[in-house]
Scaffold this active site. Structure first.
Site, PDB file in Angstrom:
ATOM      1  N   ARG A  23       0.843  -1.203   0.000  1.00  0.00           N
ATOM      2  CA  ARG A  23       0.000   0.000   0.000  1.00  0.00           C
ATOM      3  C   ARG A  23       0.880   1.256   0.000  1.00  0.00           C
ATOM      4  O   ARG A  23       0.579   2.249  -0.612  1.00  0.00           O
ATOM      5  CB  ARG A  23      -0.851  -0.038   1.269  1.00  0.00           C
ATOM      6  CG  ARG A  23      -2.062   0.784   1.228  1.00  0.00           C
ATOM      7  CD  ARG A  23      -2.973   0.375   2.329  1.00  0.00           C
ATOM      8  NE  ARG A  23      -2.249   0.339   3.601  1.00  0.00           N
ATOM      9  CZ  ARG A  23      -2.821   0.372   4.791  1.00  0.00           C
ATOM     10  NH1 ARG A  23      -4.113   0.437   4.879  1.00  0.00           N
ATOM     11  NH2 ARG A  23      -2.117   0.323   5.889  1.00  0.00           N
ATOM     12  N   LYS A  77      -0.864 -19.082   7.248  1.00  0.00           N
ATOM     13  CA  LYS A  77      -1.754 -19.371   8.364  1.00  0.00           C
ATOM     14  C   LYS A  77      -2.010 -18.099   9.170  1.00  0.00           C
ATOM     15  O   LYS A  77      -1.201 -17.176   9.039  1.00  0.00           O
ATOM     16  CB  LYS A  77      -1.142 -20.454   9.247  1.00  0.00           C
ATOM     17  CG  LYS A  77       0.047 -19.970  10.082  1.00  0.00           C
ATOM     18  CD  LYS A  77       0.288 -20.883  11.238  1.00  0.00           C
ATOM     19  CE  LYS A  77       0.971 -20.258  12.369  1.00  0.00           C
ATOM     20  NZ  LYS A  77       2.250 -19.663  12.262  1.00  0.00           N
ATOM     21  N   HIS A 100       5.410 -23.896   6.874  1.00  0.00           N
ATOM     22  CA  HIS A 100       6.846 -24.118   6.612  1.00  0.00           C
ATOM     23  C   HIS A 100       7.392 -25.352   7.344  1.00  0.00           C
ATOM     24  O   HIS A 100       8.483 -25.805   7.053  1.00  0.00           O
ATOM     25  CB  HIS A 100       7.668 -22.869   6.921  1.00  0.00           C
ATOM     26  CG  HIS A 100       7.852 -22.576   8.374  1.00  0.00           C
ATOM     27  ND1 HIS A 100       6.861 -22.057   9.165  1.00  0.00           N
ATOM     28  CD2 HIS A 100       8.921 -22.725   9.181  1.00  0.00           C
ATOM     29  CE1 HIS A 100       7.323 -21.895  10.388  1.00  0.00           C
ATOM     30  NE2 HIS A 100       8.572 -22.301  10.436  1.00  0.00           N
ATOM     31  N   GLU A 143       9.955 -22.868  22.550  1.00  0.00           N
ATOM     32  CA  GLU A 143      10.872 -21.860  22.009  1.00  0.00           C
ATOM     33  C   GLU A 143      11.452 -21.001  23.124  1.00  0.00           C
ATOM     34  O   GLU A 143      10.745 -20.672  24.083  1.00  0.00           O
ATOM     35  CB  GLU A 143      10.127 -20.962  21.029  1.00  0.00           C
ATOM     36  CG  GLU A 143       9.586 -21.717  19.839  1.00  0.00           C
ATOM     37  CD  GLU A 143       8.917 -20.788  18.844  1.00  0.00           C
ATOM     38  OE1 GLU A 143       9.616 -20.274  17.965  1.00  0.00           O
ATOM     39  OE2 GLU A 143       7.708 -20.577  18.954  1.00  0.00           O
ATOM     40  N   ASP A 184      -1.473 -20.692  16.976  1.00  0.00           N
ATOM     41  CA  ASP A 184      -0.227 -20.358  16.269  1.00  0.00           C
ATOM     42  C   ASP A 184       0.567 -21.623  15.926  1.00  0.00           C
ATOM     43  O   ASP A 184       1.141 -21.724  14.848  1.00  0.00           O
ATOM     44  CB  ASP A 184       0.619 -19.428  17.154  1.00  0.00           C
ATOM     45  CG  ASP A 184       1.924 -19.007  16.485  1.00  0.00           C
ATOM     46  OD1 ASP A 184       1.875 -18.641  15.299  1.00  0.00           O
ATOM     47  OD2 ASP A 184       2.977 -19.042  17.148  1.00  0.00           O
ATOM     48  N   HIS A 244       1.051 -26.232  12.639  1.00  0.00           N
ATOM     49  CA  HIS A 244       2.287 -26.997  12.456  1.00  0.00           C
ATOM     50  C   HIS A 244       2.275 -28.363  13.163  1.00  0.00           C
ATOM     51  O   HIS A 244       2.631 -29.381  12.575  1.00  0.00           O
ATOM     52  CB  HIS A 244       3.481 -26.208  12.987  1.00  0.00           C
ATOM     53  CG  HIS A 244       3.588 -24.830  12.424  1.00  0.00           C
ATOM     54  ND1 HIS A 244       3.530 -24.561  11.081  1.00  0.00           N
ATOM     55  CD2 HIS A 244       3.762 -23.625  13.023  1.00  0.00           C
ATOM     56  CE1 HIS A 244       3.662 -23.258  10.868  1.00  0.00           C
ATOM     57  NE2 HIS A 244       3.800 -22.662  12.045  1.00  0.00           N
ATOM     58  N   LYS A 253       6.237 -20.308  24.261  1.00  0.00           N
ATOM     59  CA  LYS A 253       7.276 -19.285  24.084  1.00  0.00           C
ATOM     60  C   LYS A 253       7.844 -18.890  25.435  1.00  0.00           C
ATOM     61  O   LYS A 253       7.225 -19.119  26.477  1.00  0.00           O
ATOM     62  CB  LYS A 253       6.665 -18.054  23.405  1.00  0.00           C
ATOM     63  CG  LYS A 253       6.269 -18.320  21.967  1.00  0.00           C
ATOM     64  CD  LYS A 253       6.146 -17.035  21.187  1.00  0.00           C
ATOM     65  CE  LYS A 253       5.692 -17.283  19.762  1.00  0.00           C
ATOM     66  NZ  LYS A 253       6.709 -17.867  18.908  1.00  0.00           N
TER      67      LYS A 253
HETATM   68  O1  LIG Z   1       4.856 -20.169  12.238  1.00  0.00           O
HETATM   69  C1  LIG Z   1       5.463 -19.988  13.278  1.00  0.00           C
HETATM   70  O2  LIG Z   1       6.579 -20.715  13.509  1.00  0.00           O
HETATM   71  C2  LIG Z   1       7.579 -20.206  14.386  1.00  0.00           C
HETATM   72  C3  LIG Z   1       8.467 -21.414  14.729  1.00  0.00           C
HETATM   73  O3  LIG Z   1       9.061 -21.921  13.577  1.00  0.00           O
HETATM   74  P1  LIG Z   1      10.613 -21.647  13.317  1.00  0.00           P
HETATM   75  O4  LIG Z   1      10.896 -22.380  12.050  1.00  0.00           O
HETATM   76  O5  LIG Z   1      10.781 -20.150  13.207  1.00  0.00           O
HETATM   77  O6  LIG Z   1      11.311 -22.205  14.500  1.00  0.00           O
HETATM   78  C4  LIG Z   1       6.986 -19.592  15.633  1.00  0.00           C
HETATM   79  O7  LIG Z   1       7.999 -18.951  16.383  1.00  0.00           O
HETATM   80  C5  LIG Z   1       5.945 -18.567  15.252  1.00  0.00           C
HETATM   81  O8  LIG Z   1       5.320 -18.043  16.420  1.00  0.00           O
HETATM   82  C6  LIG Z   1       4.903 -19.190  14.367  1.00  0.00           C
HETATM   83  O9  LIG Z   1       4.013 -18.173  13.894  1.00  0.00           O
END
Ligand SMILES: O=C1O[C@H](COP(=O)(O)O)[C@@H](O)[C@H](O)[C@H]1O
Length: 482
Positions: free
Chosen positions: A64, A153, A183, A221, A240, A245, A344
């Protein structure tokens, strides 16, 4: 580093496609100035082209706000950071262009899309509400032949909205031109795991409820919010990480043996698993736990209480740690608890699938000491797949625990590069099919309801700690199952 091969399509007669150099493709990134583009997409494209420099990708950044020359500079800086050879970088930068388009204003989006070449990939690297609104504006627009849509997502925010979004997308293009990106399906993870499991008779014969006692899929994490409140505070750990995932990982670990490695086959088998997956004991409150970090220290960093992080709305009551216990109700898996957990701000990273085998039925009399379970641990992370197998050994009659370790593969691409490679090739293998996105919401929807109703307490843990006391599979009330 070894090169991760492009994954070939299988024709209906079972033959594999010829692996010719890829056709030139236009990749449009909506949200060119955004965090996702800078942090993940462009580095992914860079590693893809580093490994597969024969690809011709015309990168169009759309935003934008006017980025002008900044777009080409951004592309260059991300390619340089990934050490892509200068020749490839210059070629891609020279072909890159920027378009200022307000997707939600008048006919700007329709006009822009009408001018694209055939088979362009439209990548929506935007907040979900903006993606949805933009896609609605494509309704009734004649898209150039073969246009492909790639979405991040969260895909909807429940069963109904995911179904609605599927219907909307399917009114624009067929399912095989829709790529729901995850991913964690980066080829290294998906294919190395499938390769390990199905090329070893020693594993496949014990991959069932008879021999496996429980499975834990953990993604803890040591990162905290890291300035992502705008997205994360509305999502939380359950949506999330688990809904997307970790359920994909569960589907891969639990799947039936594929006849071949191709998109339809593997996606059918993943769907079979997710269609059969339920909350443990059908009890959303007893099978789930949630918690949130309070102030603490992560390495050298002082982390504030989650509710005091910038952009967080305490009224949302968002969790930063979620755990679910599930059962895959098939002949192979009934009775085995699958514990999915992600959080997290934890003191130790634990990113792995942990498969606990049952004890032997009879331990020969005369062996001394404690027999521990055999545990196969597969690390969930980019880079080579790490395997650890904990086994009992004796010296000479005293039982000792030994760990066998190895690594498999050496992917040169970031997971986003692997997933994008498939999308650019028109191969949906490494993306999520519409029905499984809906099933993943179905699995967690009742949990979302009981959490909103306050039926599951919000526990707390200081940032940098191991999480609240007493979590994990052994702490779950495992009476029941179905
Ligand atoms: O999609 C996501 O993935 C990450 C963790 O994946 P990484 O490959 O970066 O370790 C996550 O930290 C994030 O919150 C989430 O949206």
């Amino acid at each position: 580093m070894s090169r991760l091969p492009r994954v070939p399509h299988t024709h209906s007669d079972g033959s594999l496609e010829d692996m010719q150099p890829a056709e030139p493709v236009t990749l449009v990134i909506f949200g060119a100035s955004g965090d996702l583009t800078q942090r993940l997409l462009l580095p992914g494209v860079a590693t893809l082209l580093e490994v597969e420099p024969f690809r011709q990708v015309d990168l169009i950044g759309v935003d934008r706000e006017d980025m002008g020359q900044e777009w080409a500079e951004l592309v260059r800086s991300r390619f340089e950071a990934e050490e892509v050879p200068a020749e490839t970088t210059e070629r891609v930068v020279a072909a890159a262009r920027f378009e200022q388009v307000d997707l939600l204003e008048g006919t700007q989006l329709a006009d822009f899309v009408a001018g694209l070449p055939e088979s362009a990939v439209l990548y929506f690297a935007l907040p979900p509400a903006v993606t949805q609104a933009a896609i609605e504006r494509l309704r009734g627009v004649e898209l150039p032949k073969g246009t492909r849509l790639a979405l991040e997502k969260p895909f909807g925010d429940g069963v109904e909205s995911a179904e609605e979004l599927n219907r909307l997308l399917l009114s624009l293009v067929p399912e095989n031109q829709i790529y729901r990106v995850d991913h964690f399906l980066g080829a290294a993870m998906l294919l190395n795991f499938i390769g390990m499991r199905f090329s070893n008779r020693i594993l496949e014969k014990v991959w069932n409820a008879e021999d496996i006692e429980k499975v834990e899929i953990t993604y803890d994490e040591d990162l905290a919010l890291e300035g992502r409140a705008g997205y994360y505070d509305k999502a939380g750990a359950l949506k999330d990480m688990l809904q997307s995932h970790l359920l994909q990982v569960l589907a891969i670990v639990a799947m039936e043996p594929p006849a071949r490695v191709d998109a339809d086959e593997l996606r059918d088998l993943k769907a079979h698993v997710l269609n059969s997956t339920y909350l443990w004991g059908d009890d959303p409150a007893a099978s789930s736990r949630r918690a949130r970090y309070t102030a603490g220290t992560l390495g050298e960093r002082e982390i504030p209480d989650y509710t005091a992080e910038e952009g967080v709305d305490p009224a949302r009551n968002t969790e930063t740690l979620a755990q679910l216990t599930l059962e895959v109700r098939t002949d192979r898996w009934s009775g085995v608890p699958w514990v999915l957990r992600s959080g997290k701000g934890l003191g130790e990273k634990a990113k792995e699938v942990r498969i606990f085998f049952r004890d032997v039925r009879h331990l020969p009399v005369g062996l001394e000491g404690e027999q521990g379970p055999d545990v196969l641990v597969v690390a969930l992370k980019p880079g080579p797949v790490e395997l650890h197998l904990t086994m009992n050994a004796t010296d000479p009659t005293r039982i000792e625990t030994k760990v066998l370790e190895t690594t498999v593969g050496d992917p040169a691409m970031l997971p986003y590069g692997e997933v994008l490679g498939g999308i650019l090739d028109g191969n949906p293998l490494l993306t999520v099919r519409g029905d499984t996105a809906v099933q993943s919401w179905r699995i967690i929807e009742q949990v979302m309801e009981v959490w909103s109703a306050g039926e599951v307490p919000m526990e707390e843990y200081p940032a940098g700690s191991a999480g609240p006391e007493g979590w994990g599979v052994d702490a779950v009330a495992l009476t029941g199952g179905r």
